[in-house]
Write a protein that holds these residues in place. Structure first.
Motif, short mmCIF file in Angstrom:
data_model
loop_
_atom_site.label_atom_id
_atom_site.label_comp_id
_atom_site.label_asym_id
_atom_site.label_seq_id
_atom_site.Cartn_x
_atom_site.Cartn_y
_atom_site.Cartn_z
N GLY A 1 0.83 -1.19 0.00
CA GLY A 1 0.00 0.00 0.00
C GLY A 1 0.87 1.24 0.00
N SER B 1 2.01 5.12 -1.04
CA SER B 1 2.00 5.92 -2.27
C SER B 1 2.95 5.39 -3.35
CB SER B 1 2.38 7.36 -1.94
OG SER B 1 3.67 7.39 -1.32
N ASN C 1 -5.82 1.29 1.03
CA ASN C 1 -4.91 0.74 0.02
C ASN C 1 -5.70 0.13 -1.14
OD1 ASN C 1 -2.55 1.47 1.36
ND2 ASN C 1 -2.44 -0.47 2.50
N GLY D 1 6.59 -2.19 0.68
CA GLY D 1 7.17 -0.86 0.72
C GLY D 1 8.07 -0.76 1.94
N LEU D 2 8.68 0.40 2.09
CA LEU D 2 9.55 0.64 3.25
C LEU D 2 9.21 1.99 3.85
CD1 LEU D 2 12.10 -0.19 4.95
CD2 LEU D 2 13.44 1.15 3.29
N GLY D 3 8.86 1.99 5.10
CA GLY D 3 8.58 3.26 5.77
C GLY D 3 9.87 3.94 6.18
N HIS E 1 9.66 0.37 8.88
CA HIS E 1 8.56 -0.61 8.88
C HIS E 1 8.34 -1.13 7.47
CE1 HIS E 1 5.66 2.66 7.63
NE2 HIS E 1 5.09 1.64 7.02
N ARG F 1 -4.44 -1.50 11.74
CA ARG F 1 -4.14 -2.08 10.43
C ARG F 1 -4.33 -3.58 10.52
NH1 ARG F 1 -0.12 1.08 7.70
NH2 ARG F 1 -0.49 3.30 8.08
C1 6PG Z 1 0.95 0.97 3.97
C2 6PG Z 1 2.09 0.16 3.48
C3 6PG Z 1 3.38 0.59 4.07
C4 6PG Z 1 4.08 1.40 2.99
C5 6PG Z 1 5.23 2.18 3.55
C6 6PG Z 1 5.82 3.09 2.48
O1 6PG Z 1 -0.16 0.45 4.06
O2 6PG Z 1 1.20 2.16 4.22
O3 6PG Z 1 1.96 -1.04 3.10
O4 6PG Z 1 4.21 -0.45 4.50
O5 6PG Z 1 4.52 0.50 1.99
O6 6PG Z 1 4.74 2.96 4.63
O7 6PG Z 1 4.83 4.02 2.12
P1 6PG Z 1 5.07 5.06 0.92
O8 6PG Z 1 5.12 4.24 -0.34
O9 6PG Z 1 3.86 5.97 0.96
O10 6PG Z 1 6.37 5.76 1.21
#
Ligand code: 6PG
Length: 236
Positions: free
Chosen positions: A38, A40, A80, A138-140, A144, A174
């Motif tokens: 999910g 962006s 998402n 993704g990577l926060g 995370h 979540r």
């Molecule tokens: C969510 C995601 C989360 C996301 C990361 C990166 O539901 O938000 O799955 O793990 O992949 O937070 O978010 P961006 O792509 O917005 O930087």
């Protein structure tokens, strides 16, 4: 197994590279079980899949799931599912039965159980766990991934397929896949762009700095492959 790094010049090139991998995977199997990320970052990839690649994949082959979902209704700005529908599903010929939505509008605990049962009953099993063909992550900026946050590292080892997570800042609930299922996939692919992720990417891949404090550091497929699709800004 060492991660395979795919570094492209900009986010568009990253999206095209990731899309080519999906085309290749779809060419190898009749049915693919794919869990989406999910946030962006995937938007550009979905836009490319729905345009440049729309004719290169038989979408009926792909069963779509999510690695995590915010506990909000499907039409909510932070959903998402809503983002994916807007950027991908509304533009491709995909049977509704191929879309396995996490019902963010439901009670989080009950939905985590229900969704876990959907995944467990629909996917083939490997090593006693459901086995995705591909999990996109993704990577926060806090390290995370999915909705496994640094303050809830226990989700990396939780035996249930899905769990309820809590966003550390907003408190938003979540539903997330847990670590063992993520690490049981045949392919796990991070999709990371932008300089804001650069330090975390470096610490995680090089195992330096505070890497032990980041959930994404523990994504290490037990039998599958780990890929990082990044632009130069994220890869440093
Ligand atoms: C969510 C995601 C989360 C996301 C990361 C990166 O539901 O938000 O799955 O793990 O992949 O937070 O978010 P961006 O792509 O917005 O930087």
């Amino acid at each position: 197994m060492n991660p395979q790094l795919h570094i492209s010049k900009d986010p568009v090139a990253v999206a095209l590279e990731f899309a080519e991998m999906l085309v290749a995977l779809a060419g190898q199997k009749e049915k693919l079980h794919v869990a989406l990320a999910g946030g962006s970052t995937p938007q550009l990839l979905f836009d490319k899949l729905a345009s440049d690649f729309i004719g290169r994949i038989d979408w009926r082959q792909i069963q779509f799931y999510w690695g995590d979902e915010r506990c909000v209704p499907p039409g909510h700005a932070e959903s998402n599912y809503r983002m994916t529908k807007k950027h991908l599903f509304d533009h491709i010929n995909i049977p509704a039965d191929n879309i396995h939505r996490i019902r963010g509008e439901k009670d989080p605990l009950q939905e985590a159980v229900r969704y876990g049962e959907v995944v467990n009953s629909t996917l083939p099993s490997k090593n006693g766990l459901p086995c995705f063909d591909l999990i996109m992550l993704g990577l926060g900026t806090d390290g995370h991934t999915a909705s496994i946050f640094p303050h809830e590292m226990t989700l990396l080892e939780q035996k249930e397929t899905c769990a309820v997570a809590t966003h550390p800042d907003s408190g938003q609930k979540r539903v997330s896949l847990t670590g063992p299922v993520i690490n049981n996939a045949d392919q796990v692919a991070f999709l990371v762009t932008g300089s804001s992720k650069q330090v975390k990417v470096m610490e995680i891949i090089r195992k330096t700095g505070n890497w032990k404090g980041y959930p994404a550091s523990y994504i290490s497929p037990t039998h599958g492959e780990l890929h990082w699709f990044m632009d130069r800004a994220a890869a440093g």
